[in-house]
Scaffold this motif. Sequence first.
Motif, short mmCIF file in Angstrom:
data_model
loop_
_atom_site.label_atom_id
_atom_site.label_comp_id
_atom_site.label_asym_id
_atom_site.label_seq_id
_atom_site.Cartn_x
_atom_site.Cartn_y
_atom_site.Cartn_z
N LYS A 1 1.18 -1.63 -0.14
CA LYS A 1 -0.31 -0.21 0.04
C LYS A 1 1.16 1.21 0.12
O LYS A 1 0.16 1.84 -1.13
N GLU B 1 0.80 4.19 -2.67
CA GLU B 1 0.23 5.54 -1.76
C GLU B 1 1.52 6.31 -2.42
O GLU B 1 1.01 7.86 -2.88
N THR C 1 -5.96 -0.17 -10.22
CA THR C 1 -7.60 -0.38 -9.80
C THR C 1 -7.49 0.06 -8.87
O THR C 1 -8.47 0.59 -8.57
N ILE C 2 -6.27 0.31 -7.98
CA ILE C 2 -6.35 1.24 -6.70
C ILE C 2 -7.12 2.74 -7.39
O ILE C 2 -8.15 3.24 -6.40
N SER D 1 -10.52 2.20 -8.69
CA SER D 1 -11.45 2.47 -7.41
C SER D 1 -11.60 4.04 -6.02
O SER D 1 -12.45 4.12 -5.98
#
Length: 129
Positions: free
Chosen positions: A3, A7, A97-98, A101
């Motif tokens: 993650k 980020e 994807t992140i 989303s």
Amino acid sequence: MDKTTIEKILKPESEETQKSRAAKVRAAFWKTVRKAAGHIPFMEDVVASYYCAFDPQTPTRVRGILLAALAYFVMPFDLIPDMLAVIGFTDDIAVLTIAISAVRAHITDAHYQAARKALEKAPIETQKK
């Protein structure tokens, strides 16, 4: 891909960096789409996010997130180089994807219509959602 790494990739950047990313995405996007089409099962979402990223009505923050993800997608040498068979696009899939989303509410029907039209014209095979 963790993650924290994602980020860092998607973090807000300066206007100059955004312009640089936009230029890279415009230059390499369609070539990368043709190369990645069989590896990314949500290509229609990726192409719709391209149209969203370049839509002047899209909020700046959303454009920034999408341009960061799309710039990562078009760069041939990232955490897992895209030229590696099978696994080459896995990191791109995670980032895309992140990003998608996070901003899905801003990707409109018009963006999806433009994506479908572009994918119908493109000489690639895509997997539908």
